[in-house]
Write a protein that holds these residues in place. Structure first.
Motif, short mmCIF file in Angstrom:
data_model
loop_
_atom_site.label_atom_id
_atom_site.label_comp_id
_atom_site.label_asym_id
_atom_site.label_seq_id
_atom_site.Cartn_x
_atom_site.Cartn_y
_atom_site.Cartn_z
N PRO A 89 5.10 -13.67 16.96
CA PRO A 89 4.06 -12.87 17.68
C PRO A 89 4.02 -11.35 17.60
N GLY A 90 3.08 -10.65 17.20
CA GLY A 90 3.05 -9.20 17.28
C GLY A 90 3.64 -8.51 16.11
N ALA A 91 3.93 -9.36 15.23
CA ALA A 91 4.41 -8.67 14.07
C ALA A 91 3.27 -8.47 12.93
N ARG A 92 3.60 -7.30 12.22
CA ARG A 92 2.45 -6.73 11.50
C ARG A 92 2.92 -6.27 10.09
N VAL A 93 2.20 -6.71 9.04
CA VAL A 93 2.58 -6.36 7.73
C VAL A 93 1.62 -5.61 6.95
N GLU A 94 2.11 -4.60 6.44
CA GLU A 94 1.09 -3.47 5.76
C GLU A 94 1.60 -3.28 4.39
N PRO A 95 0.34 -3.64 3.34
CA PRO A 95 0.73 -3.43 1.85
C PRO A 95 0.80 -1.99 1.66
N LEU A 96 1.75 -1.29 0.88
CA LEU A 96 1.75 0.18 0.57
C LEU A 96 1.82 0.33 -0.95
N PRO A 97 0.51 0.60 -1.63
CA PRO A 97 0.62 0.78 -2.96
C PRO A 97 1.52 2.01 -3.32
N LEU A 98 2.12 2.11 -4.45
CA LEU A 98 2.84 3.26 -4.64
C LEU A 98 3.06 3.17 -6.04
N ASP A 99 2.87 4.68 -6.72
CA ASP A 99 2.89 4.98 -7.90
C ASP A 99 4.63 5.37 -8.34
N HIS A 100 5.15 5.13 -9.34
CA HIS A 100 6.58 5.36 -9.68
C HIS A 100 6.63 6.98 -9.90
N THR A 101 6.06 7.90 -8.85
CA THR A 101 6.10 9.40 -8.97
C THR A 101 6.18 9.77 -7.79
N GLU A 102 6.85 10.96 -7.86
CA GLU A 102 7.35 11.55 -6.62
C GLU A 102 5.97 11.99 -5.78
N GLU A 103 4.95 12.38 -6.58
CA GLU A 103 3.70 12.83 -5.83
C GLU A 103 3.15 11.64 -4.98
N SER A 104 3.33 10.58 -5.31
CA SER A 104 2.68 9.60 -4.93
C SER A 104 3.47 9.08 -3.45
N ALA A 105 4.70 9.26 -3.62
CA ALA A 105 5.78 8.97 -2.60
C ALA A 105 5.53 10.11 -1.47
N ALA A 106 5.49 11.31 -1.91
CA ALA A 106 5.05 12.37 -0.97
C ALA A 106 3.77 12.04 -0.19
N GLU A 107 2.79 11.69 -0.95
CA GLU A 107 1.63 11.48 -0.31
C GLU A 107 1.65 10.31 0.88
N LEU A 108 2.24 9.17 0.36
CA LEU A 108 2.58 8.27 1.36
C LEU A 108 3.33 8.47 2.57
N ALA A 109 4.36 9.44 2.47
CA ALA A 109 5.24 9.76 3.47
C ALA A 109 4.42 10.69 4.36
N SER A 110 3.63 11.26 3.84
CA SER A 110 2.63 12.60 4.56
C SER A 110 1.75 11.78 5.71
N ARG A 111 1.48 10.58 5.25
CA ARG A 111 0.70 9.82 6.39
C ARG A 111 1.52 8.68 7.03
N TRP A 112 2.85 8.77 7.21
CA TRP A 112 3.79 7.72 7.62
C TRP A 112 3.41 7.72 8.90
N GLY A 113 3.41 8.92 9.73
CA GLY A 113 3.21 8.77 11.18
C GLY A 113 1.75 7.77 11.52
N ARG A 114 0.88 7.99 10.89
CA ARG A 114 -0.41 7.29 11.38
C ARG A 114 -0.22 5.76 11.02
N LEU A 115 0.58 5.48 10.09
CA LEU A 115 0.88 4.12 9.84
C LEU A 115 1.55 3.36 10.69
N GLY A 116 2.40 3.78 11.36
CA GLY A 116 2.96 3.13 12.67
C GLY A 116 3.82 2.07 12.12
N LEU A 117 4.68 2.31 11.25
CA LEU A 117 5.61 1.14 10.62
C LEU A 117 6.76 1.58 11.12
#
Lengths: 358, 358
Positions: A238-266
């Motif tokens: 109960p209370g567990a949450r799962v969030e798919p995170l699409p990611l390219d195999h590139t630094e840019e994609s990872a940086a972009e994902l990391a930049s909004r990490w706070g908002r994702l709340g994971l």
DNA sequence: TTGAAAGCGATACCAC
DNA sequence: GTGGTATCGCTTTCAA
């Protein structure tokens, strides 16, 4: 691209010069002439069926002649006559190949050797995924392979399996994804991998799990079930949450994902494999996210890579069936072509816990 | 392992049940019967040679019949008749395969697709290096390939090249190492890679260069020339020193090497590739060696990996020939089998400078 | 102990 | 326009 309907024939040579340096390749007829015997005798001797048929002296003569001429039997002719090619066609989706790790490469190497020891010729065929399953199957069927082993994303449909079987293929074996109707399967339990990773994270008190899903084509068939496995495991908490995170195999994609990490709340992530885990981990660390404090990371495949990272990477290890096991299965399917299609579960997952998820 | 001299034939099936579900595979004869025409007509229609020979109505009948029966031409029969198989055999040393990186995998993928567009069938064959070059060549020759492209450590000798050519192979192409006599070659200039790396380090004032040489079998043919390239470049600098550093692909080996780093007195390293560089860098960092302060590190292949490390990894990038270029060469060799064997230099090296060597 | 010959499936020349 | 038919290289039965 030239795509004249010439059925796979190479363009005719403009200069019909003799195909090789000097003479035509030696045939069994040439050997027979050279040894002063008949072609039949040559065949017996060279195939080891001469016991009690051909005198030792004649055998020696034949073997010497073959040696001298550099005779090599013509596989096509033999297969035509015998009705079976002994070819095990290993189909690999060409555009996914680069994404496979060393784990898989070493499986392939062992498998080919193993097949050889059974007397089969393992042949890898890179299927360009641009073409339809049926068309691809046609190309394969032309070789009249004894078995087709379709790896991962190789296109395979009920129709194409049927086509192959009509062309005399004893069995079609799908390695990885659930098989199309009519095909056997060696399934890897990606759901279990996801479930194992999730169970580990959940039992460590994590409740918001991100699941990295590569955007590279051909990998959905792995990432999908893994995501499902995580979801299934999470559903029990109960209370567990799962969030798919699409990611390219590139630094840019990872940086972009990391930049909004706070908002994702994971508070945790299950990456597609150790490489994607490294990619994400680096981006998160660069963005000031503490691992494993703020976010736990779990990879997959347990590569050497993971042990070199800091923190060391926790990883899910999928135990693949050994080359010998698969080769034995292939042999059985060739000898008993009528076996009901069945799915062999080839893998089991376990967690290798390290620092990144403590 | 069963090794009866049965020349690659699979063991005979004990149950001679029909090889497939229902009937035998449809032949062109079957199509002809079904369409009410002769086999000749079928052949013309299906090979697009029917223009001005066969009426449109008949053509339709034939195509419909082929479709309905699921007819697929028999490559072996065709190749027997036409005298050429259209097969481009790509030989890969089975036990080295796992050591090849994604760079190479993506080359292969593109190459196969490219070959297909020329009308050739690219076939990968994992050569187990347990067997002799001649025996391996025999196995290849049975398939009567139009071209054999031997990658890297695939066994290839003057004898085995000759055997293949007698068997009708238009050309043997050695990809990587310098070709055996009689074979063409696409050489990668590993010496240049070493020289480029060394030049970079030397010009940055480094004078004691360690060169990581993997102990994995099959990789000496790369690491040897690279080491030689480093040595050559260093020879021009008075006081410069070069030290080979054998390294397993394991953490333990790297740790052991790092533990005696002080005694080695090296101020820089050229690793075999980015993965080995990562392995060594990690071990050095764990041992308290400052990078690049105390020791500069240069990798090779410029993988994504290197950009994820801290410090970011300087790397030598070998520009490989493109799949299209190689495929074009193969096509030319097939059309002009008598071309004098020649070595095509396929690569050029350049340094990608990042933090690990500043 | 050896040889003659049929035939595997597809192609292409030559005759109708 | 269409259809016989020889042929590619090899295996295997049957006869000598």
């Amino acid at each position: 691209m030239n795509n004249t309907p010439n059925h796979g024939q190479p363009p005719k040579s403009p200069s019909p010069a003799a195909s090789t340096a000097s003479t035509a390749p030696p045939t069994s007829t040439a050997v027979a002439r050279h040894a002063g015997v008949s072609r039949a005798t040559v065949s017996y001797v060279l195939n080891g069926l001469a016991a009690g048929r051909v005198s030792a002296a004649t055998q020696d003569k034949v073997r010497a002649a073959a040696e001298e001429l550099g005779y090599v039997p013509h596989a096509a002719a033999r297969s035509l006559r015998s009705g079976s090619s002994g070819i095990v066609l290993i189909a690999v989706p060409a555009d996914t190949v680069p994404a496979f790790g060393p784990l898989f490469a070493s499986f392939l190497a062992g498998f080919q050797t193993e097949l050889q020891s059974y007397g089969y010729t393992g042949v890898l065929h890179g299927a360009s995924t641009g073409t339809s399953a049926l068309e691809t199957a046609r190309t394969w069927a032309e070789l009249r392979p004894a078995v087709v082993m379709a790896l991962f994303g190789s296109p395979l449909t009920e129709q194409s399996v049927a086509l192959l079987r009509r062309a005399g293929t004893s069995a079609v074996l799908s390695y990885g994804p659930p098989p199309a109707p009519g095909a056997h399967g060696i399934a890897m339990d990606h759901e279990e991998a996801g479930a194992v990773a999730a169970a580990h994270l959940l039992s460590a008190g994590r409740r918001a799990i991100g699941v990295v899903t590569p955007t590279e084509p051909g990998l959905e068939m792995f990432s999908g079930p893994r995501l499902a496995g995580v979801r299934a495991a999470a559903a029990a908490f109960p209370g567990a949450r799962v969030e798919p995170l699409p990611l390219d195999h590139t630094e840019e994609s990872a940086a972009e994902l990391a930049s909004r990490w706070g908002r994702l709340g994971l508070d945790s992530t299950f990456a597609y494999n150790d490489e994607y885990a490294m990619l994400l981990m680096r981006a998160l660390q660069d963005a000031g996210v503490d691992i494993p404090g703020e976010t736990a990371v779990v990879g997959a495949d347990d590569l050497l890579l993971g042990r070199l990272l800091r923190p060391r990477l926790t990883s899910v290890r999928l135990e693949l069936p050994t080359p010998a096991e698969v080769a034995a299965l292939v042999d059985r399917l060739i000898r008993e072509p009528e076996t009901e299609p069945v799915v062999h579960f080839g893998s089991s997952a376990r967690i290798v816990e390290r620092e990144s998820s403590r």
